[in-house]
Structure formats: C-alpha cells, structure tokens
Scaffold this active site. Structure first.
Site, short mmCIF file in Angstrom:
data_model
loop_
_atom_site.label_atom_id
_atom_site.label_comp_id
_atom_site.label_asym_id
_atom_site.label_seq_id
_atom_site.Cartn_x
_atom_site.Cartn_y
_atom_site.Cartn_z
CG LEU A 162 6.04 6.31 -0.33
CD1 LEU A 162 6.85 4.89 0.65
CD2 LEU A 162 7.33 7.41 -0.18
CG PHE A 173 -0.43 0.40 2.46
CD1 PHE A 173 -0.63 1.71 2.94
CD2 PHE A 173 0.49 -0.51 3.29
CE1 PHE A 173 -0.11 2.11 4.17
CE2 PHE A 173 1.11 0.01 4.44
CZ PHE A 173 0.61 1.42 4.97
CE LYS A 174 3.61 1.35 4.84
NZ LYS A 174 4.75 1.33 5.55
CG ASP A 175 3.96 0.54 -4.53
OD1 ASP A 175 5.15 1.10 -4.23
OD2 ASP A 175 3.89 -0.56 -4.57
CB THR A 212 8.23 3.11 4.15
OG1 THR A 212 6.50 3.13 4.85
CG2 THR A 212 8.80 4.21 4.08
#
Length: 495
Positions: free
Chosen positions: A116, A111-113, A146
């Site tokens: 980010l 989900f960091k994509d 992350t």
C-alpha cells in the site's frame, strides 16, 4: 513480452496492467489474473547483490508490462524510502529454527505497507496513462491492517478519495485508534455493525452497482480498490518473497536454486497467493504452509476440498485473519481449474447461493504444494511465550499463528527445508494479546503502559506509528449498520 490481465469469471474480459489496477475488480465480481507469468530470468546470485528497490523493479517490470521503466522506477523509489524504519525495507531474522521475514517496518507497522506504499503511485500513474479525468474513490473493507495502511498511502493524494469500512467490534484497540485518528481531507473511516465478511460483501456490491457507477460518473467519481483483490496490491507482494530468497543466499544460508518453504498467516489469501505467483515466476519454493486461526475455513478446504463458510464467525486475538470468505482464493481456484473461467464462475456462484463449493479430485491434485493447518488461541499464546523465552524474540499474534502451524508441520513431516515465515505485524500493534501471552500479570495494565513494558522486554524501539496515536484526536466517528453502507458512501461523496 506483454502481460495481459483477464477476469477469473469471464475470459473475454481483458485489461492491461494499468487498466486492471484502475478498475480493481473485474465486471461481475471477477478478479484480474495474468494470462501468463513471465520467468524471472535474472541469476539469483546477481539478485542477491541488489537492494530491495532493485529487486522490486526486476519482479514488477515483468508483471506490469505497460509501465515504462521511468514510471515504474518512480513508483518504486517513491514508495520504498524513509517511510520504512530500515534501509533494507524487509529484514530477515533467524530465530527459533526459522527465518522471520519482518514485513512491518513501514508507516503503519503491518505487512500491508509493503504494497500500500506503492499502490497510490501505481494508481495515479495508471489514471494518467488511461486519460482518466474522474477522481478515483478508493473503497475498501478492512479486517484491521489494510485500512490504516491504505489511509496512510492515499491521504491527501491529489485526484483521490478514500473510504474505509471496518467491523466496529472486530479490530484491536490500536488498529481502531490508528484508523479513526487518520488525517487527510480526502479520508473517511466508517465502523459497521457487522463483521469483516459483511464489510467486504457490501464493498463488492457497490463495485457491481451499475446505477451507482452512473451517478458517480456524472459527479466526476469512479471506484477503485485498495484491497488485495487489486493486482496493484498483489504484484508488489511477490517482491518480498524473492527478496527474502536473495537474503538467504547473501547470508550463506542457502545456495542459488536451493528450495525453501514459506509459512504465511492467512486471511484473505492474498499474501500466500503472491508467494505462489513468485514460484510461478521461478522462485524455488517447495511448500506453501497456509496457517489459519480458529476461523479455519482454509485448513478445512485443504483437508477436504470443500470450501464452506457456513459456520460460526470467531473473534480471535489475530483479527486480521478473522475471515470466512478468502477472496483471493478465487485466483488459485481459477488456476487449478485449468484457467477455466466458466468452471470458476460456477463455483463462486455456489459460494454465494449455498455458502459452499467442492472442487474435483483432479483440481485437488493441483494443490499438492500446499499444506494447511491452524492454531487455536491457546497454541498462539503459548508460541509467543515459548519463542520469547527461548530466543528473546517477541512476535505478534498473527506471526505466532504461523510459527505454531510451522511447528506442527515439522512434527508431522520432519521436513528440514530452510523456511521463511511471513511476520506480518509488529507486536506493538497487538500489545495486550502479546503481553498477556507472555505473562498474565499484564492483564491489569492500560494499552499504553503495555507499550512501554513491551519496549522494556524486547529492547525494540517503540515505532513512530504508536507514538503518534498516544495523544491523537479522533477524527472519524461514523458508525453504520451493514445495510447502510451504500447510503453512507453517497453521503460522504455528496451524491
């Protein structure tokens, strides 16, 4: 209406959105928070006709008010493109009595994509807006996801360097392989002998090191952060909760203005805080269900009003949640303290000195929308197996923590409100834990044999991110003690 950002520890320190994105962390360790959250004054039925990028603009333009329409649309359209393996960016899948919001369709399958992918564009745009001449050094601690997502986002972005610290023995084999094989002349990855909290503390100390900042400035560098403490991470995360709500309308599951619940597997508290901010903007969320693993510091906090990190740190199969200092909780504490920076600063000082703090009964009343619980390792594995057998749907370990906690919530409350579960990583990122949960016979197979077996069982295509690391060369092999982080950064930057 312009939104100004101020520090949770000093209300006199203010910044525009672009300045807050550039700095990452406020002076004295505070976090930037919006002075107000504007209403999302667009009809939900109209939002339900929009694509992800259009919804992103409606949400983000209200929060990042010093960006022009052209600048913001450039950032959004550059981020949410074919880097994602589905045009809808974040699909909503109905399985086992809940709606799973799949946030792992980006380049690094976590989900960091979602945030980010856009942060590098927001940061470079912010630097131009503020006439910054220094190279921006992204300094980040990661509990697993992350790091790779930030590395992928910032690799070879002009005017930036990125240094990622991760706990050497505290991430999954695939998470580590993703990071240490990262290409890019401006990238550095360092394993530390210590846990995530040690890495996060080391990074925060460098941000607050005035002497280091002076030396860096002389050499043409300045720090910024890609962690969820940066509001350039937090604001894009608000988008997908609004988008999920509009998908429920479009799919005929709810009507506009109906309430929903959200369940979030929680480590650093950024992802669930983004949902809370989305509610402040007008999204009809009834309950925030905060799911922890065996490192249940947040569950205990919601139960007792006492935040206490003085406990054993447990390595689990959901390593991105193996955290005892949930940095973003500070933003919520500031909010429930009536936006009182002095009161908040005192509590955060207690956390540093004593490792714990206790909120007042009055503050606890402001947490009534939150429900906290946790799932043990056994419950997490059992949930993966159960949902695979009932719905032929394979989820990762973090999503399984959320699903297990949601089951507990329904058992306790009987609440049948339509519920969105944040599915935060692809099962391919944690193949060993996932496959062994489904059947113990897989314990003897290698990581990449398990990848092929997961593909066979699920029918879900093996993500490019996994194919890329099958034969990738290790490019980063630096390991240091947690006490040597500053020296290591100085060596990397040639200071």
């Amino acid at each position: 209406m312009a939104v100004t950002y101020k520090s949770t520890r000093n209300s006199k320190e203010t910044a525009t959105a672009s300045q807050a994105i550039l700095k990452g962390l406020a002076e004295g360790g505070g976090l930037f928070v919006p002075d107000s959250i504007p209403a999302l004054d667009v009809d939900f039925n109209n939002l339900a006709k929009m694509g992800y990028q259009e919804v992103a603009y409606e949400v983000m333009s209200r929060m990042l008010t010093d960006f022009t329409e052209e600048e913001l649309k450039y950032c959004i359209n550059s981020a949410y493109d074919e880097k994602f393996d589905t045009p809808c960016i974040a699909p909503l899948v109905k399985k086992a009595g809940a709606h799973y919001l799949e946030l792992f369709h980006g380049a690094t399958i976590a989900f960091k994509d979602m945030a980010l992918s856009i942060l590098p564009y927001l940061l470079v745009t912010s630097a131009k807006k503020n006439n910054v001449k220094n190279d921006i050094v992204i300094l980040t601690a990661t509990s697993g996801d992350t790091g790779k997502a930030a590395l992928a986002g910032f690799a070879d972005v002009p005017g930036t360097r990125i240094i990622v610290f991760y706990p050497k023995n505290g991430v999954s084999p695939i998470q580590e392989k993703q990071m240490v094989t990262q290409k890019g002349d401006n990238t550095a990855v360092v394993g530390i002998i210590g846990n995530f909290d040690d890495a996060q503390t080391g990074v925060k100390n460098m941000f607050n090191d005035k002497e280091l900042a002076k030396i860096m400035d002389e050499k043409g560098f300045q720090f910024s952060s890609a962690n969820s403490i940066n509001i350039g991470r937090l604001v894009p995360q608000m988008v997908y909760y609004v988008y999920a709500y509009t998908r429920l309308i479009a799919d005929g599951e709810i009507k506009a203005e109906d309430k929903i619940n959200v369940v979030v597997p929680t480590g650093n508290f950024g992802n669930i805080l983004a949902a809370y901010y989305a509610k402040e903007m007008g999204l009809p969320i009834a309950k925030f269900i905060c799911a922890s693993n065996d490192n249940k510091v947040l569950y205990d906090f919601f139960e007792t009003g006492i935040y206490d990190k003085n406990r054993d740190f447990i390595l689990t199969t959901s390593p991105s949640m193996d955290i005892l200092i949930s940095s973003n909780l500070e933003r919520l504490i500031y909010r429930i303290a009536g936006d009182d920076s002095d009161k908040n600063a005192k509590l955060m000082e207690e956390l540093v000195v004593e490792g714990r703090y206790e909120i007042t009964d009055e503050m606890r009343k402001n947490l009534s929308e939150f429900y906290g619980n946790y799932a043990s390792e056994e419950e997490t594995a059992r949930t993966i197996k159960k949902v695979y057998e009932s719905d032929h749907y394979i989820m990762d370990t973090h999503t399984a923590v959320a699903a297990a906690v949601y089951d507990k919530y329904v058992d306790v409350t009987g609440d049948q409100t339509p519920t969105v579960i944040a599915s935060t990583a692809s099962p391919y990122k944690f193949t060993r834990s996932v496959m062994e949960a489904i059947d113990g016979k897989y314990a003897s197979q290698s990581d990449f044999e398990l990848v092929d077996e997961l593909n066979r069982l699920s029918g879900v295509k093996i993500p490019q991110a996994i194919e890329d690391i099958r034969s990738a060369e290790v490019l980063h092999d630096t390991v240091c003690d947690k006490s040597e982080m500053k020296t290591t950064v100085c060596n990397i930057l040639g200071l």
